[in-house]
Scaffold this active site. Structure first.
Site, PDB file in Angstrom:
ATOM      1  N   SER A 160       0.728  -1.017   0.011  1.00 20.79           N
ATOM      2  CA  SER A 160       0.036   0.002   0.166  1.00 20.79           C
ATOM      3  C   SER A 160       0.960   1.157  -0.034  1.00 20.79           C
ATOM      4  O   SER A 160       1.870   1.309   0.659  1.00 20.79           O
ATOM      5  CB  SER A 160      -0.820  -0.068   1.385  1.00 20.79           C
ATOM      6  OG  SER A 160      -2.005  -0.836   1.104  1.00 20.79           O
ATOM      7  N   GLU A 216      -0.553  19.091  -5.018  1.00 24.57           N
ATOM      8  CA  GLU A 216      -1.873  19.063  -5.874  1.00 24.57           C
ATOM      9  C   GLU A 216      -2.916  17.918  -5.453  1.00 24.57           C
ATOM     10  O   GLU A 216      -3.740  17.521  -6.163  1.00 24.57           O
ATOM     11  CB  GLU A 216      -1.387  18.950  -7.377  1.00 24.57           C
ATOM     12  CG  GLU A 216      -0.474  19.775  -7.807  1.00 24.57           C
ATOM     13  CD  GLU A 216       1.137  19.684  -7.537  1.00 24.57           C
ATOM     14  OE1 GLU A 216       1.532  18.585  -6.987  1.00 24.57           O
ATOM     15  OE2 GLU A 216       1.943  20.308  -7.827  1.00 24.57           O
ATOM     16  N   SER A 217      -2.754  17.229  -4.455  1.00 29.51           N
ATOM     17  CA  SER A 217      -3.619  16.251  -3.624  1.00 29.51           C
ATOM     18  C   SER A 217      -2.880  15.083  -3.443  1.00 29.51           C
ATOM     19  O   SER A 217      -2.053  14.727  -2.549  1.00 29.51           O
ATOM     20  CB  SER A 217      -4.881  16.061  -4.469  1.00 29.51           C
ATOM     21  OG  SER A 217      -5.762  17.440  -4.215  1.00 29.51           O
ATOM     22  N   HIS A 226      -2.608   0.447  -4.152  1.00 29.92           N
ATOM     23  CA  HIS A 226      -2.736  -0.932  -3.469  1.00 29.92           C
ATOM     24  C   HIS A 226      -2.563  -2.037  -4.540  1.00 29.92           C
ATOM     25  O   HIS A 226      -3.133  -1.945  -5.584  1.00 29.92           O
ATOM     26  CB  HIS A 226      -4.073  -0.889  -2.762  1.00 29.92           C
ATOM     27  CG  HIS A 226      -4.385   0.323  -1.890  1.00 29.92           C
ATOM     28  ND1 HIS A 226      -3.538   0.527  -0.742  1.00 29.92           N
ATOM     29  CD2 HIS A 226      -5.234   1.396  -1.878  1.00 29.92           C
ATOM     30  CE1 HIS A 226      -4.029   1.706  -0.184  1.00 29.92           C
ATOM     31  NE2 HIS A 226      -4.799   1.988  -0.933  1.00 29.92           N
ATOM     32  N   CYS A 240      -5.236  18.821  -8.619  1.00 27.59           N
ATOM     33  CA  CYS A 240      -6.219  19.694  -8.818  1.00 27.59           C
ATOM     34  C   CYS A 240      -5.358  20.982  -9.266  1.00 27.59           C
ATOM     35  O   CYS A 240      -5.247  22.087  -8.940  1.00 27.59           O
ATOM     36  CB  CYS A 240      -6.599  20.002  -7.349  1.00 27.59           C
ATOM     37  SG  CYS A 240      -5.548  20.415  -6.105  1.00 27.59           S
TER      38      CYS A 240
END
Lengths: 133, 133
Positions: B56, B63-64, B69, B84
């Site tokens: 994981s 930007e986010s 996974h 974003c």
């Protein structure tokens, strides 16, 4: 087999109390509470403060991840709850987040990640491509 | 205004080379390369090893976020690229990830997070609820 390897809940919180979305300490506390109350096992977490306000946060859990991005100027938060265990009490996480951010409207979409029929179909396609009868 | 506050690409990589999905070092290197080549600004990253195999990983970017996974036993990886900024060269990230994990099939879904019409509609709903004319 389960209906999918993972369940991915896409939550859009509209019309939140903007003050709750501005700074890391409040968002982090709420998010970690949501992780705890929904019975996840937290591996790591990281929250980032934007200037002048706004927060990005990720919580890596044994069962996958929870993330949040906030836009206080739009009273909006984009939240993802991705989990791959039947033990997770996801409704409790949602309840904690609702109480914390006070949205007037929640848009919720459930995505199934790694559906058995697709895993099987595309695995077979690979065999066909490699010439296995 | 942009078409949404964020663009969220949901990628399902089927029929991957299972060996590429098993351990943190390979997955982490590929994922950080994808973040770099798509011109994101990495804030933090965390990768977690599962026993006997599986990874994981989350990368918090200015930007986010990018997350992955892996289920090597199903030759499958669930990847999320949430950004974003119009500056992000997302196709380059996808190309790096394709080269790294060698999927035979990719299922891609683009979600728009925080669409202007919804932000406006539910903001108005809040005003109505609070009695503002």
């Amino acid at each position: 087999m389960k209906k999918a390897l993972g369940t991915h809940l896409i939550l859009e919180f509209f019309g939140c109390d903007p003050g709750t979305l501005k700074e890391v300490p409040y968002v982090e506390k709420a998010f970690l509470k949501a992780a705890k109350e929904s019975k996840t096992h937290v591996v790591a977490h990281n929250f980032h403060q934007f200037n002048p306000y706004g927060v990005s946060g990720v919580v890596v859990i044994e069962e996958s991840h929870y993330t949040i991005h906030t836009w206080p100027e739009h009273a909006y938060a984009a939240i993802d709850l991705f989990y791959c265990s039947d033990e997770i009490e996801i409704e409790k996480a949602i309840q904690v987040l609702k109480e914390a951010f006070k949205p007037t409207m929640i848009k919720s979409t459930e995505l199934l990640r790694g559906k058995p029929n697709e895993l099987m179909a595309f695995s077979r396609r690979k065999e066909a491509a490699s010439g296995v009868p």
